[in-house]
Design an enzyme around this catalytic site. Sequence first.
Site, PDB file in Angstrom:
ATOM      1  N   GLU A 210      52.910  19.503  -1.103  1.00 47.60           N
ATOM      2  CA  GLU A 210      51.896  18.860  -0.292  1.00 47.60           C
ATOM      3  C   GLU A 210      50.881  18.015  -1.269  1.00 47.60           C
ATOM      4  O   GLU A 210      50.552  18.578  -2.383  1.00 47.60           O
ATOM      5  CB  GLU A 210      50.885  20.154   0.137  1.00 47.60           C
ATOM      6  CG  GLU A 210      49.861  19.598   1.271  1.00 47.60           C
ATOM      7  CD  GLU A 210      49.081  20.740   1.905  1.00 47.60           C
ATOM      8  OE1 GLU A 210      49.161  21.897   1.389  1.00 47.60           O
ATOM      9  OE2 GLU A 210      48.204  20.340   2.738  1.00 47.60           O
TER      10      GLU A 210
ATOM     11  N   GLY B  24      44.119  25.367  -5.858  1.00 41.99           N
ATOM     12  CA  GLY B  24      43.996  26.848  -5.921  1.00 41.99           C
ATOM     13  C   GLY B  24      45.343  27.523  -5.646  1.00 41.99           C
ATOM     14  O   GLY B  24      45.996  28.342  -6.477  1.00 41.99           O
ATOM     15  N   ALA B  25      46.085  27.241  -4.553  1.00 44.55           N
ATOM     16  CA  ALA B  25      47.322  27.893  -4.153  1.00 44.55           C
ATOM     17  C   ALA B  25      47.891  27.112  -3.226  1.00 44.55           C
ATOM     18  O   ALA B  25      47.320  26.227  -2.524  1.00 44.55           O
ATOM     19  CB  ALA B  25      47.170  29.261  -3.859  1.00 44.55           C
TER      20      ALA B  25
ATOM     21  N   GLU C  14      50.683  27.112   0.288  1.00 41.70           N
ATOM     22  CA  GLU C  14      51.309  28.067   1.349  1.00 41.70           C
ATOM     23  C   GLU C  14      52.942  27.789   1.615  1.00 41.70           C
ATOM     24  O   GLU C  14      53.147  28.055   2.795  1.00 41.70           O
ATOM     25  CB  GLU C  14      50.490  27.817   2.720  1.00 41.70           C
ATOM     26  CG  GLU C  14      50.494  26.722   3.352  1.00 41.70           C
ATOM     27  CD  GLU C  14      49.449  25.559   3.076  1.00 41.70           C
ATOM     28  OE1 GLU C  14      49.094  25.834   1.922  1.00 41.70           O
ATOM     29  OE2 GLU C  14      49.272  24.716   4.022  1.00 41.70           O
ATOM     30  N   ASN C  15      53.708  27.489   0.819  1.00 45.71           N
ATOM     31  CA  ASN C  15      54.943  27.198   0.883  1.00 45.71           C
ATOM     32  C   ASN C  15      55.748  28.253   1.815  1.00 45.71           C
ATOM     33  O   ASN C  15      55.465  29.580   1.426  1.00 45.71           O
ATOM     34  CB  ASN C  15      55.931  26.992  -0.021  1.00 45.71           C
ATOM     35  CG  ASN C  15      55.004  26.057  -1.173  1.00 45.71           C
ATOM     36  OD1 ASN C  15      54.884  25.003  -1.041  1.00 45.71           O
ATOM     37  ND2 ASN C  15      54.494  26.614  -2.245  1.00 45.71           N
TER      38      ASN C  15
ATOM     39  N   HIS D 156      43.798  33.434   2.417  1.00 46.36           N
ATOM     40  CA  HIS D 156      44.235  31.925   3.012  1.00 46.36           C
ATOM     41  C   HIS D 156      45.465  31.795   3.043  1.00 46.36           C
ATOM     42  O   HIS D 156      46.052  31.093   4.030  1.00 46.36           O
ATOM     43  CB  HIS D 156      43.078  31.230   2.082  1.00 46.36           C
ATOM     44  CG  HIS D 156      43.261  29.645   2.474  1.00 46.36           C
ATOM     45  ND1 HIS D 156      42.161  29.399   2.922  1.00 46.36           N
ATOM     46  CD2 HIS D 156      44.100  28.546   2.302  1.00 46.36           C
ATOM     47  CE1 HIS D 156      42.406  27.726   3.374  1.00 46.36           C
ATOM     48  NE2 HIS D 156      43.681  27.561   2.706  1.00 46.36           N
ATOM     49  N   GLU D 157      46.266  31.708   1.884  1.00 40.41           N
ATOM     50  CA  GLU D 157      47.829  31.222   1.772  1.00 40.41           C
ATOM     51  C   GLU D 157      48.540  31.971   3.021  1.00 40.41           C
ATOM     52  O   GLU D 157      49.452  31.472   3.493  1.00 40.41           O
ATOM     53  CB  GLU D 157      48.314  31.303   0.389  1.00 40.41           C
ATOM     54  CG  GLU D 157      47.278  30.415  -0.456  1.00 40.41           C
ATOM     55  CD  GLU D 157      46.919  29.003  -0.052  1.00 40.41           C
ATOM     56  OE1 GLU D 157      47.778  28.440   0.499  1.00 40.41           O
ATOM     57  OE2 GLU D 157      45.989  28.553  -0.723  1.00 40.41           O
TER      58      GLU D 157
ATOM     59  N   HIS E  12      47.913  30.825   6.338  1.00 43.58           N
ATOM     60  CA  HIS E  12      48.401  29.638   6.885  1.00 43.58           C
ATOM     61  C   HIS E  12      49.721  29.707   7.441  1.00 43.58           C
ATOM     62  O   HIS E  12      50.294  28.826   7.953  1.00 43.58           O
ATOM     63  CB  HIS E  12      48.882  28.594   5.549  1.00 43.58           C
ATOM     64  CG  HIS E  12      47.628  27.906   5.011  1.00 43.58           C
ATOM     65  ND1 HIS E  12      46.962  26.932   6.013  1.00 43.58           N
ATOM     66  CD2 HIS E  12      47.045  27.567   3.954  1.00 43.58           C
ATOM     67  CE1 HIS E  12      46.280  26.238   5.395  1.00 43.58           C
ATOM     68  NE2 HIS E  12      46.288  26.499   4.020  1.00 43.58           N
TER      69      HIS E  12
ATOM     70  N   GLU F 225      43.378  23.263   7.651  1.00 47.38           N
ATOM     71  CA  GLU F 225      42.661  23.924   6.642  1.00 47.38           C
ATOM     72  C   GLU F 225      41.297  24.313   7.319  1.00 47.38           C
ATOM     73  O   GLU F 225      40.939  25.586   6.880  1.00 47.38           O
ATOM     74  CB  GLU F 225      42.025  22.826   5.614  1.00 47.38           C
ATOM     75  CG  GLU F 225      43.589  22.276   4.842  1.00 47.38           C
ATOM     76  CD  GLU F 225      44.325  23.326   4.207  1.00 47.38           C
ATOM     77  OE1 GLU F 225      43.807  24.547   3.980  1.00 47.38           O
ATOM     78  OE2 GLU F 225      45.509  23.363   3.554  1.00 47.38           O
TER      79      GLU F 225
HETATM   80  N1  TRP Z   1      47.339  23.576   1.255  1.00 47.32           N
HETATM   81  C1  TRP Z   1      46.878  24.166   0.243  1.00 47.32           C
HETATM   82  C2  TRP Z   1      45.683  24.890   0.595  1.00 47.32           C
HETATM   83  O1  TRP Z   1      44.680  24.895   0.959  1.00 47.32           O
HETATM   84  C3  TRP Z   1      46.128  23.217  -0.950  1.00 47.32           C
HETATM   85  C4  TRP Z   1      46.887  22.447  -1.944  1.00 47.32           C
HETATM   86  C5  TRP Z   1      47.496  23.156  -2.864  1.00 47.32           C
HETATM   87  C6  TRP Z   1      46.907  21.131  -2.366  1.00 47.32           C
HETATM   88  N2  TRP Z   1      48.169  22.294  -3.596  1.00 47.32           N
HETATM   89  C7  TRP Z   1      47.890  21.055  -3.427  1.00 47.32           C
HETATM   90  C8  TRP Z   1      46.482  19.804  -1.737  1.00 47.32           C
HETATM   91  C9  TRP Z   1      48.209  19.841  -4.138  1.00 47.32           C
HETATM   92  C10 TRP Z   1      46.994  18.595  -2.295  1.00 47.32           C
HETATM   93  C11 TRP Z   1      47.669  18.688  -3.531  1.00 47.32           C
HETATM   94  O2  TRP Z   1      45.828  26.202   0.499  1.00 47.32           O
HETATM   95 ZN    ZN Z   2      44.848  25.891   2.845  1.00 51.17          ZN
END
Ligand code: TRP
Ligand code: ZN
Length: 881
Positions: A127, A268-269, A271-272, A304-305, A308, A327
């Site tokens: 992402e 932060g993290a 959500e794959n 949060h993850e 998702h 988000e």
């Molecule tokens: N989707 C992720 C979240 O909000 C955000 C995120 C993680 C992200 N790594 C990233 C966005 C790298 C842009 C680039 O949980």
């Molecule tokens: Zn998120």
Amino acid sequence: MRSETAPAIRLEDYQPPAYRIDTVHLTIRLHPSETEVVSVVSVAPQEGTGAGTPLLLDGDELTLSAVALNGRVLAESAYFVSSDRLEILAPPAEPFELTITTLINPDANTKLMGLYRSSGTYCTQCEAEGFRRITYFLDRPDVLAVYTTRIEASRQDCPVLLANGNPVEAGEIADTDRHFSTWHDPHPKPAYLFALVAGDLARVPDSFRTMSGKHVDLNIFVEHGNEALCGWAMDSLKRSMTWDEETFGLEYDLDVFNIVAVSDFNMGAMENKGLNVFNDKYVLADPETATDQDYANIEAVIAHEYFHNWTGNRITCRDWFQLCLKEGLTVFRDQEFTSDMRSRPVKRIADVRLLKSHQFPEDAGPLAHPVRPRVYHEINNFYTATVYEKGAEVVRMLKTVLGPANFRKGLDLYFERHDGDATTIEAFLACFEDATGTDLGQFALWYEQAGTPVLSVKTEHDPVRGTFSVDLAQEIPPVPGQRKSKPVLMPLRFGLVDENGQDMEPGAVDGIEIAGDVMLLEQARQKVTFSGIPSKPALSLLRGFSAPVRLDQNQSEQDLQHLAAHDGDPFNRWQAVQTLAMRELLRLTHLSRSDEALTPSRSVIDVFGKVLRDRELDPALKALALTLPSEADIAQEIGKDVDPDAIHDARQTFRREIAASHSSALRDALTNSMPSGPYSPDAEPAGMRALGNRALHYFAVSDAENATEIVWDRFRSADNMTDRIACLTLIVHDAMPQKDEALNAYRLRHENNSLAMDKWFMVQATAPGSGTLEHVRALRSDPLFDETNPNRVRALLQSFATGNPTQFARMDGAGFEFIVAAVLELDKRNPQVASRLLTSFRSWRALESQRCALAESALLKISSCEELSRDSRDIIDRTLQ
Ligand code: TRP
Ligand code: ZN
């Protein structure tokens, strides 16, 4: 000369893709510098796509080795290829299969987007547009495919091989020292949710039984030696899974759920699907190295993850303009989770503080944008407080407007109607309209208009007629490039508080629609009249911060004092104390600028004494009420011609006065706020520690002879990180004599733990005082500081730029110059980290003229740079515009 600005991408230009990709079969042969990626995709033209329409695939820094169509190598004349695109010039009109082989270099990937290595572990971040750094693809969220991933790697270096979905097969590769593992994810997903991880990792296993009785294997993968630090994250994961079932009826949908912690991560993290990848600071914790805040953050980010999986993965975004669809909603869900796990009012105050300190300034400066933007140059720059935090506020307002039952009906319909879709904010709102028969046309403006609305309030009591009227006016201040804003639908939770602190029950209400304790303001100006109000009430408006607005309400000090003591809404009790403090801080700042003596008002100082002595108040709430608005908060409130030194002066004077006036109550709070028993990160003991350390923050600057000794003793005897870092912060920020000794002791204790050392860097970077910049400069070459690691950069450089207003905005411009030079260096390696650091200048125009000019000349250095990333070019252009 300067680098080009990337072309604008506009929402209005959205076109559905000309081709579908239904399945993807990836074979990834891992190698540190020459990883081969074979991607076999089944492609079909969409209905209406003209025969022979070129198929345009995205790429980024790719090297193509081979391309075949239906198994036959493509003639060179049949395609065009460059590092950033692959165009199949005249594809068949029937569905076909493309086989694309690319070569990539994970070790050279310093942007941490696509496939890279973190401490030797291969991992991916796709992402928003990282998949195109792995293979040529239709890298857009509305192309959903079923993925099968085969990973091959050295068994010795990478005993663990992970990808999305469920594992299907694993084994040796004959005649080599390599092995493979194949994963299948049955849920169609966009490429940004693809992930793989390979490395020598330890596994912490657990399991979960879903509400329908399905067994799920849970695993957390970490570097060897960190196994014991995963307990809290695992516990948080299981509670998140249960909560989503109980609260929204949402169940997990694969046989395994894997989490991997890596130390180099831009955000932060992530959500794959079935394989969440985390910045290790949001996984690893023990009392020795993590604070109560760290524990709370881990719980929230894990949730949060996980959340998702439904809001983001099962239902995803049609295009990146819809980012808030996943988000905003997911932040709202994790906020609710934390509220249920901990204290609802404490969580609400924490969230509103974050909103006001991060989103409000964003919305008031050159980087302002609507929750759903209409244009972007670089999508990475839109992972903002506005999309996340204001996005969550909008969902919260939707719940307030509709009521909890109708809100739930709408959400249920959303999950039913859009499962498997890549969709839009319009479609999301339509679910609530259809499920409840409500017109949300005006409400939708919250997604469209940038800028924080100002709500002006005037009240009048008529004792003869027994009426109380409230004049409400809303206006969004002008935002450059945005047409004049329209009035929004504002839910205003309120109470009329009588002299005993009770909410009055008004008779008739005239002039506004009221549902329960919520008024719905629809127009630019509305006057509400309550009858049956014999005596003048104190108006408690915007309870629970029911709308993300700035309140312009000239309440009397008497009313505020009354609400601070008696408001039935804990949020507004806290707010009343903050408003009193803010007013006083503004007055003191003004005096400081004109070199007048600063004498804090007795009555406001006494409010803090009352809060301290209140026996009913929850310790965590008390700690929050006793926390003064930050220097940045005060600057924001002043809004223009800001002098950070005067603000610092005013705030320290206020702090010392509280310390001097309430020393015995502070001493009591100090001694009575020691949780008993072994350390627990739960809300109650954490709240006690918060209060104890808040009391210490004042006590440390009291006249008590032994104040610094007490801080020093507590530092040495602390048996948890929360108390230790609280003491270290006081020792360093208040420049106590033990400063060097304390920093050395901390360093010796934690030098092998980089997350704990981040706190050491951060404490020093945020110290007020004129030597800090030179010190930060020196720390940049400390052997424990590693500029290639985003967490280190955030700990030292980002916290200096955003958490040290007086030294960043030094009168000689050296703070600005330092950060500008760092941005330019970082930009070559990791544009996302660089452009994020650059946003620390977003309020530069609000500074007084001399500092403002210094900031501008520093920024112009960036702007004139020839080789700037798309990320930093976008931020600098908007910052200077
Ligand atoms: N989707 C992720 C979240 O909000 C955000 C995120 C993680 C992200 N790594 C990233 C966005 C790298 C842009 C680039 O949980
Ligand atoms: Zn998120």
